[in-house]
Design an enzyme around this catalytic site. Structure first.
Site, PDB file in Angstrom:
ATOM      1  N   GLU A 253      39.381  43.141  40.534  1.00 56.88           N
ATOM      2  CA  GLU A 253      38.722  44.376  40.973  1.00 56.88           C
ATOM      3  C   GLU A 253      39.837  45.359  41.300  1.00 56.88           C
ATOM      4  OE1 GLU A 253      35.591  44.820  40.727  1.00 56.88           O
ATOM      5  OE2 GLU A 253      34.920  42.768  40.401  1.00 56.88           O
ATOM      6  N   CYS A 287      38.496  52.480  46.251  1.00 54.28           N
ATOM      7  CA  CYS A 287      38.663  52.430  44.795  1.00 54.28           C
ATOM      8  C   CYS A 287      37.568  53.183  44.075  1.00 54.28           C
ATOM      9  CB  CYS A 287      38.716  50.971  44.330  1.00 54.28           C
ATOM     10  SG  CYS A 287      37.263  49.995  44.778  1.00 54.28           S
TER      11      CYS A 287
END
Length: 485
Positions: A253, A287
Site C-alpha cells: 500500500e 496517501c
C-alpha cells in the site's frame, strides 16, 4: 510520560525487553520536541528471534478452533474501547495528530477490529469435480504461516492493526516493525492490547529497529511467507524487489497523487468542503489526500475564491488544543522539505494564493495555482499541507490531467449528475474513486489498494483472506487409478 516509557521495549516471544543494539531510537513529540521515550534498537539477531518465536507458536494457533481465535479479537476490541481516551492522547502526542484525526483513526481501527473478528470464521474450502473416475478434489484455505508487517507513521495504530488483526484472525503469527517515528502507537501499543486480550506468546512480536541496524533482515528472513508494507513507493519498490528474489508474496500500500475533479455542474460549496478536508486532514500526511484539485474553468473563479477563504480560516497550532485543525508534520525533515518544495514551485512560475511558512514542525497551508504543465510537483506525492489548483476545459481534459501521474490510489469527482460522475470515474486509472465525496476513505469490507506506483494487491474484507491465506489441494481416490507403468 509513563505511558510511553512503559511501552518503550521490544516485545519478542511474549517478553518485554530492551533491544541489544548499540544505539537508541528516540521518540519525540513533533509539536513541542518533548522526548517521549528512548528505545534501544533491535538487532538482526533479535529479528531472527522474533521470527523463530512466531514460527514456533503459529501451528498451534492455526489448529486452534477459529471461534477461540475470535474470542481473543473480541477482547482486543473491548480493550481498545476501554482505553480509547488514553490511546487518543498518545496519537496526539506521538504523531502530532489533532483530536479530530485521533478520533477518525480510532473509529476506523475499531471498525477493522470488528471485521477481523468475523474473518476468523470466513475461510471456506471447496469440493471440486474431477475428470478422473472415483476422485474427489478438496481445496482448503490455510494460513500462510508467518506474516511480516511494516507500518508507516501517519496512521500507525490503524495501519498496523489493519494487517495484524486479520493475519492473526486467519491463523497466522506476525512480526511487526513500526515506523521509527511512531514506535509506540504503531507497535508496542498493539502488543500490549493483544497481550492483555490473552493472545498466546510468540504470535505477535514487535521489533523497534531501523534498516541502518538490520539491513533487509526483515524481508530476507526465511520464515515469513508474506510481507505487508505500507509506505512510500520508493521503499515499496525495494521491498518488492527483495521479496521477489526470495519468492515471498507482498501486499504493498504505497503513495498517491490523487485528483479531486470539480465538474461544471458541481455543488461548488460542497466541493470546497470536500476538497479542503481531502487535502489538509492530518496536515496532508495521507496517501489518499487530494494532491491535485482539478476545477472546470466554468466554476474556477467561484471555487478558487471560496477554497482559499476556507483554507485561510484553518487553525494551525498545538494538536492538543481541540480547536486546532492543522498540527505539526512528523519531523523537521518533512517540514523543511515541504517548505522548500513550495518555495521552489513558486520560483519556477506558480502563483501562491496562500504561501505557507514553517514554524518549527508547524507548516501553515499553501494553495498554488498557475502551475506550468511540466511542473515536477504535479507528478509527485506531497506529504504536507499544500494544494495544487489546476483548471481544465471539459471532461476529456480533466481525465487526461488526472491520469497524468505515475500514481493511482484514490480520487473524487464532483458533479450534479451521479452517472456522469461514474462515467468519468471509470476513466481514471486508480484503485478507488469517490463520487461527490472526499478522496480520503477506508472501509472494512471494500477492496482497498492502488494501481501503477500506488501498490500491489488489496486489503480489507475478502481481500484479507486472499492476502493472508493460501490454497491447498488434497485429492482423494475412492476407487483405483490406472497407471501406464
Amino acid at each position: 510520560m509513563s505511558f510511553f516509557t512503559d511501552l518503550a521495549h521490544q516485545y519478542i516471544d511474549g517478553e518485554w525487553r530492551p533491544g541489544k543494539g548499540s544505539w537508541d531510537i528516540i521518540d519525540f513529540n513533533p509539536f513541542n520536541g518533548e522526548k517521549l521515550a528512548s528505545i534501544p534498537v533491535a538487532t538482526a539477531e533479535e529479528v531472527d528471534q522474533a521470527y523463530r518465536a512466531a514460527e514456533r507458536a503459529q501451528q498451534a494457533w492455526a489448529d486452534t478452533n477459529p471461534y477461540a481465535r475470535r474470542t481473543v479479537l473480541e477482547k482486543a476490541l473491548r480493550i481498545v474501547e476501554e482505553r480509547e481516551p488514553e490511546i487518543a492522547e498518545a496519537i496526539v502526542a506521538e504523531l502530532g495528530g489533532t483530536h479530530l484525526k485521533a478520533g477518525f483513526e480510532l473509529h476506523l481501527a475499531k471498525e477493522f477490529l470488528r471485521e477481523a473478528i468475523q474473518l476468523a470464521l470466513r475461510p471456506a474450502g471447496q469440493i471440486l469435480p474431477s475428470p478422473t473416475e472415483g476422485k474427489e478434489n478438496r481445496v482448503y484455505r490455510v494460513p500462510v504461516g508467518v506474516v511480516g508487517v511494516i507500518s508507516p507513521f501517519n496512521f500507525p495504530f490503524l495501519l498496523s492493526l489493519k494487517s495484524v488483526a486479520p493475519a492473526l484472525a486467519l491463523g497466522n503469527a506476525v512480526v511487526l516493525k513500526p515506523h521509527q517515528n511512531t514506535p509506540i502507537c504503531g507497535g508496542t501499543l498493539l502488543a500490549k492490547v493483544f497481550e492483555d486480550a490473552g493472545l498466546p506468546a510468540g504470535l505477535l512480536n514487535v521489533v523497534v529497529t531501523d534498516i541502518a541496524e538490520i539491513g533487509d533482515t526483515l524481508l530476507e528472513h526465511p520464515v515469513p511467507q508474506v510481507i505487508s508494507f505500507t509506505g512510500s513507493d520508493k521503499v515499496g519498490r525495494h521491498v518488492a524487489t527483495v521479496c521477489a528474489a526470495n519468492l515471498k508474496r507482498v501486499v504493498l500500500e504505497l503513495g498517491g497523487n490523487s485528483a479531486l475533479i470539480v465538474l461544471d455542474d458541481a455543488d461548488v460549496d460542497y466541493a470546497v468542503d470536500a476538497a479542503v478536508f481531502s487535502r489538509y486532514v492530518h496536515q496532508g500526511q495521507v496517501c489518499m489526500a487530494a494532491n491535485r484539485i482539478l476545477v472546470d474553468r466554468a466554476v474556477e473563479a467561484e471555487f478558487t475564491e471560496k477554497f482559499v477563504a476556507k483554507v485561510a480560516s484553518l487553525t494551525v497550532g498545538d494538536p492538543a488544543d481541540p480547536a486546532t485543525q492543522i498540527g505539526p508534520l512528523i519531523n523537521s525533515s518533512q517540514a523543511e522539505s515541504v517548505s522548500r518544495l513550495v518555495d521552489e514551485t513558486v520560483e519556477s512560475g506558480a502563483t501562491a494564493l496562500l504561501h505557507g511558512r514553517a514554524d518549527g514542525n508547524l507548516v501553515s497551508p499553501s494553495v498554488l495555482t498557475g502551475l506550468p504543465a511540466d511542473s515536477p510537483v504535479l507528478q509527485q506525492e506531497i506529504f504536507g499541507p499544500v494544494a495544487l489548483l489546476v483548471p481544465f476545459d471539459g471532461e476529456d481534459e480533466a481525465v487526461r490531467i488526472a491520469n497524468d501521474t505515475p500514481y493511482g490510489l484514490s480520487g473524487a469527482v464532483h458533479t450534479g449528475n451521479i452517472e456522469r460522475g461514474v462515467r468519468v470515474g471509470q476513466r481514471i486509472h486508480t484503485g478507488m474513486i469517490h463520487i461527490n465525496d472526499g478522496t480520503v476513505h477506508d472501509e472494512p469490507i471494500v477492496p482497498f489498494g492502488g494501481e501503477k506506483s500506488s501498490g500491489l494487491g488489496r486489503l480489507n474484507g475478502e481481500s484479507m483472506v486472499e492476502a493472508f491465506t493460501t490454497q491447498k489441494w488434497i485429492s482423494i481416490q475412492h476407487g483405483r487409478s490406472r497407471f501406464p507403468f
